[in-house]
Design a protein around this motif. Sequence first.
Motif, PDB file in Angstrom:
ATOM      1  N   MET A 129       0.812  -1.345  -0.028  1.00 28.29           N
ATOM      2  CA  MET A 129      -0.025   0.026   0.023  1.00 28.29           C
ATOM      3  C   MET A 129       0.819   1.428   0.081  1.00 28.29           C
ATOM      4  N   LEU A 130       1.256   1.557  -1.113  1.00 28.88           N
ATOM      5  CA  LEU A 130       2.456   2.438  -1.314  1.00 28.88           C
ATOM      6  C   LEU A 130       1.830   3.960  -0.950  1.00 28.88           C
ATOM      7  N   ARG A 131       2.343   4.616  -0.037  1.00 29.78           N
ATOM      8  CA  ARG A 131       1.823   6.156   0.080  1.00 29.78           C
ATOM      9  C   ARG A 131       2.944   7.196  -0.387  1.00 29.78           C
ATOM     10  N   GLU A 132       2.721   7.691  -1.451  1.00 32.75           N
ATOM     11  CA  GLU A 132       3.827   8.651  -1.943  1.00 32.75           C
ATOM     12  C   GLU A 132       3.083   9.366  -3.033  1.00 32.75           C
ATOM     13  N   THR A 133       3.260  10.567  -3.188  1.00 37.18           N
ATOM     14  CA  THR A 133       2.647  11.377  -4.274  1.00 37.18           C
ATOM     15  C   THR A 133       3.412  12.968  -4.122  1.00 37.18           C
ATOM     16  N   PRO A 134       3.650  13.273  -5.387  1.00 37.51           N
ATOM     17  CA  PRO A 134       3.755  13.021  -6.609  1.00 37.51           C
ATOM     18  C   PRO A 134       4.837  11.899  -6.950  1.00 37.51           C
ATOM     19  N   LEU A 135       4.792  11.238  -7.988  1.00 41.33           N
ATOM     20  CA  LEU A 135       5.973  10.281  -8.062  1.00 41.33           C
ATOM     21  C   LEU A 135       7.062  10.603  -9.177  1.00 41.33           C
ATOM     22  N   ILE A 140       8.422   5.064 -10.137  1.00 38.69           N
ATOM     23  CA  ILE A 140       7.701   4.411 -11.066  1.00 38.69           C
ATOM     24  C   ILE A 140       8.532   3.306 -11.511  1.00 38.69           C
ATOM     25  N   ARG A 141       9.734   3.137 -11.433  1.00 39.47           N
ATOM     26  CA  ARG A 141      10.542   2.122 -11.843  1.00 39.47           C
ATOM     27  C   ARG A 141      10.475   1.101 -10.805  1.00 39.47           C
ATOM     28  N   SER A 142      10.610   1.640  -9.671  1.00 40.13           N
ATOM     29  CA  SER A 142      10.488   0.699  -8.433  1.00 40.13           C
ATOM     30  C   SER A 142       9.176  -0.101  -8.126  1.00 40.13           C
ATOM     31  N   MET A 143       8.033   0.821  -8.701  1.00 36.66           N
ATOM     32  CA  MET A 143       6.704  -0.124  -8.671  1.00 36.66           C
ATOM     33  C   MET A 143       6.528  -0.936  -9.711  1.00 36.66           C
ATOM     34  N   ALA A 144       7.326  -0.617 -11.113  1.00 45.54           N
ATOM     35  CA  ALA A 144       7.279  -1.739 -12.123  1.00 45.54           C
ATOM     36  C   ALA A 144       8.163  -2.862 -11.719  1.00 45.54           C
ATOM     37  N   ASN A 149       8.383  -8.808  -9.748  1.00 45.53           N
ATOM     38  CA  ASN A 149       8.551  -9.631  -9.030  1.00 45.53           C
ATOM     39  C   ASN A 149       7.357 -10.315  -8.289  1.00 45.53           C
ATOM     40  N   GLY A 150       6.316 -10.084  -8.707  1.00 50.34           N
ATOM     41  CA  GLY A 150       5.018 -10.724  -8.346  1.00 50.34           C
ATOM     42  C   GLY A 150       4.311  -9.734  -7.300  1.00 50.34           C
ATOM     43  N   ALA A 151       4.643  -8.661  -6.909  1.00 50.72           N
ATOM     44  CA  ALA A 151       3.818  -7.946  -5.757  1.00 50.72           C
ATOM     45  C   ALA A 151       2.822  -7.302  -6.527  1.00 50.72           C
ATOM     46  N   ILE A 152       1.885  -6.703  -5.666  1.00 51.95           N
ATOM     47  CA  ILE A 152       0.675  -5.874  -6.223  1.00 51.95           C
ATOM     48  C   ILE A 152       0.740  -4.597  -5.348  1.00 51.95           C
ATOM     49  N   VAL A 153       1.103  -3.608  -6.133  1.00 49.28           N
ATOM     50  CA  VAL A 153       1.253  -2.180  -5.738  1.00 49.28           C
ATOM     51  C   VAL A 153      -0.273  -1.519  -5.572  1.00 49.28           C
ATOM     52  N   PHE A 154      -0.479  -1.212  -4.636  1.00 48.75           N
ATOM     53  CA  PHE A 154      -1.929  -0.981  -4.110  1.00 48.75           C
ATOM     54  C   PHE A 154      -2.104   0.521  -3.399  1.00 48.75           C
ATOM     55  N   PRO A 155      -1.786   1.469  -4.084  1.00 46.65           N
ATOM     56  CA  PRO A 155      -1.905   2.834  -3.470  1.00 46.65           C
ATOM     57  C   PRO A 155      -3.210   2.941  -2.888  1.00 46.65           C
TER      58      PRO A 155
END
Length: 214
Positions: A129-135, A140-144, A149-155
């Motif tokens: 549950m990523l909490r950061e803005t703006p990006l 964004i590369r880390s999110m990708a 790797n199989g994680a779900i990024v869920f802001p």
Amino acid sequence: MQKHLFTQPRRRMIVGISGATGVVYGLRLLESLRRSGIETHLVMTKAGERTLAYESGHTVREVRAMADHWYPDADIGATIASGSFRTMGMVVAPCSVRSLSAIATGNTDGLLTRAADVCLKERRRVVLMLRETPLHAGHIRSMAAATDNGAIVFPPVPAFYDRPATIEDMVDHTVGRVLDLFDIEAGLVRRWSGGAALVAMSCATADEEVVACR
């Protein structure tokens, strides 16, 4: 020949709380998992403990008591650091950019990120549950990379179609949608039932406004 009887273990979930703003998501997650009968294993970073003091009236001891088991982030020898310890997976709520980046690269420096990396290598579900803005581009590369790797990024972006009246309503909806990813029904989400329901809700609101103006 004597047979060995194996009992089915209770369902387990790892909950990580890092130093990003939004500690309320981790607290509500712990509450909901306990009510759903899920065994929880909590790890909170030092930055997470500091944010807890800023954003809530809870002490670290009180939050630890909300979990079935808890571990210091420095305890890299804890049970949740091993793939042989079976769990449903892990939710990091909230997830800081630093934690996201460590998980994305496998460069784990504490128990929270190590536990997430273990879940990923064992092909278990990990929700960040990523909490950061703006990006910026690095975020964004880390999110990708984490997604690869199989994680779900869920802001934790709130939904407004169900007309939330309080902050608690918005938190509940988001936590409920996270639990949906693990097929856990916690009764937190008002399910979308189509446009007809929205029209009916709008008409009811309009009628209340007319009455209020009389």
